[in-house]
Design a protein around this motif. Structure first.
Motif, PDB file in Angstrom:
ATOM      1  N   THR A 465      -2.833  -6.562  -3.856  1.00 28.69           N
ATOM      2  CA  THR A 465      -3.928  -6.192  -4.622  1.00 28.69           C
ATOM      3  C   THR A 465      -3.228  -3.985  -4.870  1.00 28.69           C
ATOM      4  N   GLY A 466      -2.037  -4.123  -4.844  1.00 28.07           N
ATOM      5  CA  GLY A 466      -1.051  -2.665  -5.702  1.00 28.07           C
ATOM      6  C   GLY A 466      -1.196  -1.793  -4.773  1.00 28.07           C
ATOM      7  N   TYR A 467      -2.370  -1.343  -3.771  1.00 29.79           N
ATOM      8  CA  TYR A 467      -1.981  -0.467  -2.761  1.00 29.79           C
ATOM      9  C   TYR A 467      -2.885  -0.692  -1.141  1.00 29.79           C
ATOM     10  N   PHE A 468      -2.281   0.326  -0.640  1.00 30.48           N
ATOM     11  CA  PHE A 468      -2.469  -0.397   1.079  1.00 30.48           C
ATOM     12  C   PHE A 468      -2.632   1.691   1.596  1.00 30.48           C
ATOM     13  N   ASP A 469      -3.814   1.281   2.471  1.00 31.21           N
ATOM     14  CA  ASP A 469      -4.136   2.664   3.367  1.00 31.21           C
ATOM     15  C   ASP A 469      -3.657   2.925   4.369  1.00 31.21           C
ATOM     16  N   TYR A 470      -1.638   3.546   4.172  1.00 32.20           N
ATOM     17  CA  TYR A 470      -1.753   3.215   5.673  1.00 32.20           C
ATOM     18  C   TYR A 470      -2.422   4.469   7.029  1.00 32.20           C
ATOM     19  N   VAL A 471      -3.022   5.198   6.374  1.00 30.87           N
ATOM     20  CA  VAL A 471      -3.601   6.441   7.535  1.00 30.87           C
ATOM     21  C   VAL A 471      -4.794   5.451   8.012  1.00 30.87           C
ATOM     22  N   LYS A 472      -5.442   4.745   6.944  1.00 31.37           N
ATOM     23  CA  LYS A 472      -6.559   4.641   7.259  1.00 31.37           C
ATOM     24  C   LYS A 472      -6.725   3.162   8.257  1.00 31.37           C
ATOM     25  N   PHE A 473      -5.329   2.268   8.280  1.00 30.76           N
ATOM     26  CA  PHE A 473      -5.259   1.442   8.780  1.00 30.76           C
ATOM     27  C   PHE A 473      -4.898   1.965  10.468  1.00 30.76           C
TER      28      PHE A 473
END
Length: 502
Positions: A465-473
C-alpha cells in the motif's frame, strides 16, 4: 646488465607480485569503507551471543543461526583487541582469502600437466575474483561461501589426478565446504553438479565417498541435529514466520531477478564453449567451475529474490571458469594467434577497468542523516529504535558507535505482512500480527530508547500500500499509550519522524 644478471626472474615473479598488490589495494579500500548492513548485524548479534544473549530469544532473526555462529570468533577478536568488530571482520576475511588461495594453489600443484605459469596466472585471476568481485557486498554470507567452498572444488579435481592429501586436511576442507552449503541449503546443487560432471568424465564413483565428502555430510547432519535440539524456537516459530511473512513479501520484480542472473549465465556459456574448444587440465578446471557456477545459479533462481549478493557465488565461479578456459585456449593457440592473444588481453583489461569503475568496491552506507540526527536531537543517546524496513543506515552505525539496538529484530520485517492484513480498526485474529505488536511494544518498554525513528514515507519498502502507520498500530497494545507519553516529536528528517525522551 643482461637479463640473466638479475637476481630475480621478473617474468616468473610477476604473478606473485600482482597477488600481493591486489591484497594491498583491497585492504586499503576495506579499511576506508563501511561494512555492508547485513554483515554489521551478524557482528552485532555475535557480540551479544558472546555476552550471554540467545538466538531467537534476544534476536528475532529470520535466517538460520550458522552465519551468526561463524561470526563468534570474529566478534571475540574485535572485542579482545583494539581493532574493533568491523576491522576484525575485514582482517578475518583477508586472512580467509589467503588461506583459501593457499589451499587452491596446493591442489593446483597436484594436477597433472599444469605448468607453473598457468597455475600462478590462474591464482591471480582467483585472487582478483575473490577480493574484488564481492565489491559492496564484501562480508555477505555468499562471500564467505565462495572462500570456504572453492578449495573443495579444486581438491575434487586433484583427487581424480591421483592426489592423495592427508585425511586431516581433506576432512577440514570438507567441513569448510559443508559450512558454505549450510548457509544456503539450496546451494547443494553446486556440489551435486560438480560431482555429476566428474563422475561423467572420470567414471570413478568411489571418489564420491572421499573423506572430504563424508566429512561434509557428517557436518550437515550434525548441524541439522543441533538446529532441532538447541534452537527449537527457530524450528517451531521462525521457520513458519519466514514462510508466511518473509518469503512472499521480499524480493525484486521478476524481470530484475532474471536480469541479475544473466551475466552469470553468459559467463557459464562462454566457459563451456572454451572448454569444448580446448583440452587438458585448464580445460577441466574451466568445466568444473562452470558446472559449479551453474549449480549456484540454479540456487539463486530457487531463492527468487534477486538481491545482488545472492548471485555472487555463481558469478565468482563462472568468472574463474572463464579465466581457466581463456588460459587453456591461449596456451594451446599457435603462434599466428599473437594478435588475437593481445586483443583478448586488452579486452579482459578493459572489462576489468569497466567493472571496477562501475562497481561500488567500498561500501559507504548513507548514515549521515542518522548520525547527524542523533547528534542533534539526542547527543547522549546510547540506544536507538528505528521503525522501518529501511535500516541500511543503522548498521554499521550502531556497531561503529557502540550503540544499543533497541529491538530484537534487525528491521521491522513483519511490517509488509501486517500491512496486508490491517490498516485501521480492530486487529484481526492473527498470530503473526500479534507477534509483531507484542515484540515492538515490549522492546520499546524494555530498552527505553533515547531516540526513535519512525518511517512515515508514502513509499515504504516492500509495503504494497506504500504506507504503514506504526504508531497507530502500536496503540492497539494498552501498554503503548502511557509509554509513548514520555516521548516528544522533535523533527522530520528524510521521511522519518524523530522522537526523543522528554
Amino acid at each position: 646488465m643482461t637479463a640473466g644478471a638479475y637476481p630475480i626472474d621478473v617474468r616468473r615473479a610477476l604473478p606473485g607480485g600482482i597477488i600481493v598488490c591486489l591484497f594491498v589495494v583491497q585492504a586499503a579500500l576495506r579499511f576506508q569503507s563501511d561494512l555492508v548492513s547485513d554483515a554489521s548485524w551478524y557482528l552485532y548479534v555475535a557480540d551479544g551471543l558472546l555476552h550471554g544473549k540467545q538466538m531467537y530469544v534476544d534476536y528475532l532473526e529470520v535466517n538460520p543461526p550458522l552465519a551468526f555462529w561463524i561470526m563468534l570468533p570474529v566478534a571475540w577478536l574485535g572485542s579482545a583487541t583494539p581493532m574493533g568488530l568491523i576491522n576484525a571482520l575485514y582482517v578475518s576475511l583477508l586472512v580467509l582469502t589467503a588461506a583459501s588461495l593457499a589451499l587452491v594453489n596446493r591442489y593446483l600443484k597436484l594436477l597433472n600437466s599444469l605448468s607453473r605459469d598457468a597455475r600462478l596466472w590462474l591464482c591471480v585471476a582467483i585472487v582478483a575474483v575473490t577480493l574484488f568481485l564481492p565489491a559492496g557486498d564484501f562480508g555477505e554470507r555468499e562471500h564467505f561461501m565462495v572462500l570456504l567452498f572453492m578449495p573443495w572444488v579444486f581438491l575434487q579435481l586433484s583427487r581424480h589426478s591421483g592426489a592423495r592429501p592427508s585425511s586431516a586436511e581433506t576432512v577440514a576442507v570438507g567441513v569448510m565446504a559443508a559450512v558454505a552449503i549450510c548457509f544456503k541449503p539450496q546451494s547443494v546443487l553446486a556440489p551435486v553438479s560438480v560431482e555429476l560432471f566428474l563422475l561423467w568424465k572420470f567414471r570413478d564413483w568411489r571418489a564420491l565417498f572421499a573423506p572430504e565428502n563424508l566429512a561434509a555430510g557428517a557436518f550437515a547432519m550434525a548441524y541439522g541435529t543441533v538446529l532441532f535440539v538447541a534452537e527449537p524456537d527457530f524450528m517451531n516459530l521462525i521457520i513458519n514466520l519466514g514462510i508466511k511473512a518473509y518469503m512472499p513479501f521480499y524480493g525484486l520484480p521478476a524481470e530484475l531477478i532474471w536480469f541479475g542472473g544473466l551475466l552469470s549465465a553468459i559467463l557459464i556459456a562462454v566457459a563451456l564453449a572454451l572448454w569444448r574448444q580446448s583440452k587438458g587440465t585448464l580445460s577441466d578446471i574451466a568445466a568444473v567451475c562452470a558446472f559449479c557456477a551453474a549449480g549456484f545459479l540454479a540456487s539463486y533462481f530457487i531463492q527468487y529474490k534477486g538481491f545482488s549478493y545472492q548471485v555472487l557465488t555463481a558469478l565468482s565461479f563462472a568468472s574463474v571458469a572463464c579465466a581457466a578456459g581463456s588460459l587453456a585456449v591461449i596456451s594451446q593457440a599457435p603462434a599466428v594467434w599473437i594478435l588475437p592473444k593481445k586483443f583478448l588481453i586488452g579486452a579482459a583489461a578493459a572489462l576489468a577497468i569497466l567493472h571496477l569503475g562501475t562497481t561500488r568496491q567500498a561500501c559507504v552506507c548513507d548514515e549521515r542523516i542518522t548520525a547527524t540526527t542523533i547528534a542533534t536531537y539526542a547527543p547522549a543517546a546510547k540506544s536507538v529504535f528505528i521503525a522501518s524496513i529501511r535500516v541500511g543506515s543503522a548498521f554499521p552505525l550502531v556497531v561503529k558507535q557502540n550503540l544499543i539496538w533497541a529491538s530484537r529484530l534487525p528491521t521491522s520485517w513483519l511490517t509488509p505482512y501486517v500491512a496486508t492484513k490491517w490498516q485501521d480498526g480492530p486487529l484481526p485474529q492473527d498470530d503473526i500480527i500479534a507477534h509483531a505488536l507484542d515484540w515492538a511494544v515490549t522492546d520499546l518498554a524494555t530498552f527505553r530508547p533515547e531516540i526513535v525513528f519512525i518511517d512515515e514515507s508514502t513509499e515504504q519498502l516492500q509495503v504494497k500500500t506504500g504506507y504503514f502507520d506504526y504508531v497507530k498500530f502500536w496503540m492497539n497494545d494498552p501498554r503503548f499509550k502511557p509509554l509513548w507519553e514520555k516521548y516528544e516529536r522533535r523533527a522530520t528528517v528524510n521521511d522519518f519522524a524523530i522522537y526523543t525522551l522528554k
